[in-house]
Write a protein that holds these residues in place. Sequence first.
Motif, PDB file in Angstrom:
ATOM      1  N   ALA A   1       1.021  -9.500  -2.620  1.00 48.00           N
ATOM      2  CA  ALA A   1       2.358  -8.873  -2.688  1.00 48.00           C
ATOM      3  C   ALA A   1       2.151  -7.404  -2.993  1.00 48.00           C
ATOM      4  N   ARG A   2       3.059  -6.572  -2.513  1.00 53.22           N
ATOM      5  CA  ARG A   2       2.886  -5.131  -2.746  1.00 53.22           C
ATOM      6  C   ARG A   2       4.228  -4.423  -2.738  1.00 53.22           C
ATOM      7  N   ALA A   3       4.209  -3.211  -3.297  1.00 50.31           N
ATOM      8  CA  ALA A   3       5.357  -2.325  -3.276  1.00 50.31           C
ATOM      9  C   ALA A   3       4.838  -0.898  -3.167  1.00 50.31           C
ATOM     10  N   GLY A   4       5.497  -0.087  -2.371  1.00 48.04           N
ATOM     11  CA  GLY A   4       5.075   1.307  -2.215  1.00 48.04           C
ATOM     12  C   GLY A   4       4.241   1.516  -0.966  1.00 48.04           C
ATOM     13  N   ALA A   5       3.336   2.479  -1.007  1.00 51.64           N
ATOM     14  CA  ALA A   5       2.526   2.850   0.148  1.00 51.64           C
ATOM     15  C   ALA A   5       1.492   1.771   0.465  1.00 51.64           C
ATOM     16  N   SER A   6       0.813   1.964   1.585  1.00 47.60           N
ATOM     17  CA  SER A   6      -0.195   0.988   2.007  1.00 47.60           C
ATOM     18  C   SER A   6      -1.357   0.962   1.017  1.00 47.60           C
ATOM     19  N   PRO A   7      -1.807  -0.228   0.635  1.00 48.74           N
ATOM     20  CA  PRO A   7      -2.938  -0.327  -0.306  1.00 48.74           C
ATOM     21  C   PRO A   7      -4.211   0.247   0.297  1.00 48.74           C
ATOM     22  N   ARG A   8      -5.019   0.882  -0.565  1.00 52.45           N
ATOM     23  CA  ARG A   8      -6.287   1.450  -0.114  1.00 52.45           C
ATOM     24  C   ARG A   8      -7.479   0.761  -0.762  1.00 52.45           C
ATOM     25  N   HIS A   9      -7.261  -0.424  -1.276  1.00 52.12           N
ATOM     26  CA  HIS A   9      -8.384  -1.213  -1.779  1.00 52.12           C
ATOM     27  C   HIS A   9      -9.300  -1.556  -0.607  1.00 52.12           C
ATOM     28  N   PRO A  10     -10.609  -1.385  -0.739  1.00 51.01           N
ATOM     29  CA  PRO A  10     -11.527  -1.671   0.375  1.00 51.01           C
ATOM     30  C   PRO A  10     -11.367  -3.089   0.882  1.00 51.01           C
ATOM     31  N   ALA A  11     -11.160  -3.209   2.184  1.00 48.77           N
ATOM     32  CA  ALA A  11     -10.945  -4.521   2.788  1.00 48.77           C
ATOM     33  C   ALA A  11     -12.172  -5.404   2.603  1.00 48.77           C
TER      34      ALA A  11
ATOM     35  N   SER B   1     -10.340  -2.139 -15.224  1.00 45.11           N
ATOM     36  CA  SER B   1     -10.812  -0.766 -15.382  1.00 45.11           C
ATOM     37  C   SER B   1     -10.021   0.129 -14.449  1.00 45.11           C
ATOM     38  N   VAL B   2     -10.307   1.421 -14.549  1.00 44.34           N
ATOM     39  CA  VAL B   2      -9.818   2.400 -13.583  1.00 44.34           C
ATOM     40  C   VAL B   2     -10.990   2.736 -12.676  1.00 44.34           C
ATOM     41  N   ALA B   3     -10.808   2.565 -11.363  1.00 44.54           N
ATOM     42  CA  ALA B   3     -11.907   2.705 -10.412  1.00 44.54           C
ATOM     43  C   ALA B   3     -11.592   3.761  -9.373  1.00 44.54           C
ATOM     44  N   GLN B   4     -12.649   4.418  -8.903  1.00 44.54           N
ATOM     45  CA  GLN B   4     -12.549   5.372  -7.800  1.00 44.54           C
ATOM     46  C   GLN B   4     -12.851   4.624  -6.513  1.00 44.54           C
TER      47      GLN B   4
ATOM     48  N   PRO C   1      -8.153  11.612  -2.360  1.00 44.11           N
ATOM     49  CA  PRO C   1      -8.865  10.686  -3.252  1.00 44.11           C
ATOM     50  C   PRO C   1      -8.003   9.475  -3.593  1.00 44.11           C
ATOM     51  N   ALA C   2      -8.650   8.339  -3.728  1.00 45.82           N
ATOM     52  CA  ALA C   2      -7.958   7.100  -4.084  1.00 45.82           C
ATOM     53  C   ALA C   2      -8.515   6.597  -5.406  1.00 45.82           C
ATOM     54  N   VAL C   3      -7.629   6.500  -6.405  1.00 42.44           N
ATOM     55  CA  VAL C   3      -7.995   6.040  -7.745  1.00 42.44           C
ATOM     56  C   VAL C   3      -6.975   4.983  -8.145  1.00 42.44           C
TER      57      VAL C   3
END
Length: 770
Positions: free
Chosen positions: A536-546, A554-557, A565-567
């Motif tokens: 499920a999502r809200a907002g812009a397209s997710p940029r988590h590596p497929a 944690s907070v990850a780069q 940059p995606a954080v």
Amino acid sequence: MLSASRGTRRRKIRRRADMPLLGGARPPIAALLALLLAVAGATALVLGDRDRAGTDTAILGSQQRVAEDGALSLRASLDESVTDLQRAATLFAGPEPVAADTALDKLGKVYNKWRGTAVIDPADGTLLAARGENIPLASLLKDAKGTTEGGTAGTAQGDKGDKGKDGKSPGTGELTAPAPQLVRLRSGETRMLVTAPLRGGDRPRLLVASGTLNVPGISTGENRSLLVVDSAGTVLASDGPPVARTSWAKQAARTAASNFTRTPEPGGHPGASGHLMARTGGGDSDRRTAVGYAAAGRAPGEDSPAGGLGLSVITSVKVTGDPAAVRTQAFGLVAAGVLLVLALVVTWVLMRTVQRPLLQLYLESRRLGRGELDRPVRRFRGREPARIGAALESLRRQSLGERPTRTGRARGGFGTRGTVVVCGVLLLAWAAPLLLLLNRAGGSVTVPKQLVEDQRRRTDTAADRVRKALNEGWADVASVAQIVGAGTKDPAKDEKDDKKAAKDTAADKSVLETTLREHPRYRAVYVLDGDGKVVARAGASPRHPAGRKPYPDSVAQLNTSGKEPAVAAYAAVPDGNGRTLVGEYDPQFLISMVTRPGLGQVWLVDKKHRVIAADRQHGFRAFSKLPGGHLDSLAAKARKDSDGKAVLHRSARSASLAAAAPFTGGGAVKGLEWQVVSEQPTSWLKLPEYTAERHTMLAGLLGVTAAVACLGWLHIIVVRPLRSLADKAEALSAGDRKTVLFPQHHDEVGAVVRNLELIRQRLARPSGRN
């Protein structure tokens, strides 16, 4: 003879009365003289000797900036505490009341910032549950009781005692939490009490948290003291060497308190701020303490709970050293004297070669226009006056019966335009060196060590601010993860019941949309399953590596290349069978965190010194390298020092203050190994050398402006029309009787044109004369 002299006098009076008073050569020449005299006086005044007060000004301005950073950090930290508690209480809302112990246990798993938490019944003050240290509830219960008596006092809608038709107060059962309060304990420590209504069921409850009022995250050291004072000037928290209640400390506290309600300047610090210099001792051995203060206030229209607490941050540092004065008084007097001489010479030349010949041409042409042909036209010097004078003499002879002859171009002589150009070159020869060459500070300016140290401290404060903001963002994500998919314990079972799965997904999406709306720091919020697939999502397209499993809490780069940059902050969903809630930070949020006035260029870099964000003023290209090998070297050294590093970097022509500070203190960002790097040219500082340089450049700029403006004015109004007049006069003397001559301006040149037109009309008559 008497009558003849009277007639001559009357003719002179009439001639002077016909001459124009405005326009022509006189106004620009007079304006040029006046402006050059003013520039000479300003040069002598502004280029005076600069003593150590100039250096003190730079240090004082730096302390004010340090205090502003501290006040902004303090306000942001307190506001975040209020917002976190309110959002956490909102997450526990539902048709059925959440047990008080359950609410506090979940709150403690996510947030560890509060010294104590409790849930109370505001109606009778009953303590329903508590964790941590005892919370002083006396004043809080008094305020909370006032919000529930009568059923409506202090309701969410703000009704006070209004009753409906049924005799009951509208909004019964609603509860508005009291504003944040500062409470002084018997031990002398100060606590901030934050409250939030805990809704659910028919009986309202109040969630209370007690937090320590800490000084902002500014490294103090041996010479710096940091104070947090209230609106009465009482010290609530301190760090660094103890500060005696001296007169300057009391003055700073009173000034900070009295200026708290002052309206801040647009675009500046959101609250009053300032500085003062305290002196102790006397004579040559006096000691100075630079003090900066800033209110943790709020700008008009800004919503900040902590902005209304009346808190201010005061920083003080001992000023050492007695820098030598910058001697520019003699230079200023010499420059002013040279300009004064040039002004007189240029004015005299212009009057002799431009203004005076014009007046004489006017008188000669008027004499011929009236038919007074008995005397030859005088000879003129200068190219254009000589051409016009020769043409007038030819016209006089033609009026006496001679045939038209070509006068030709002037024989030799210096043109009027050339005279103006030479005058301009003389004035620019004085102004250009001041504007470009003289009194340059260069790269050998003496910079106080305190300014270098302040650059490091402010950079360290910026790094601490970014670290806390990222950690707070992770804590928000972790708190939301406590309720995401709360009803989905067994995914396999849920798949059998399509209606229940769809209902849970819709509930999750609603929670995500609410989180995104209430947290502007995120660009997207979404839920990942154990394999990294978006559920499920809200907002812009997710940029988590497929195809990649979720990161641990944690907070990850997420990337090391690309346009942006995606954080992201990752928080596991309790009992969610491997599901993880992710909140991706908006790059603009990171930019806003590192943007601070008076710090120069600021970069947020990763562990390989690639740029993640930079201040708004200078911009950046994502993942580019730092601009300069000295910054890379500084960042590498700062990684080994928790307080960061700062250097005074010098080059052949300039110098700059550079600092780097790594993230310290742990938390969810521990694995990032990020740093904040800053660099500020020393020319931006208010040091005496740079002040003298800027004043020298100002004097040169004023000289250039005066010369260009007045001589350009003279060229447009006089020189160009005079050259055109010479051509017309020569054409008329050569026999052109058809071209009508029209004056363009009511000035000396225009008067000569009018007189030539009278001569043309008389020569064009069939009789040739009279």
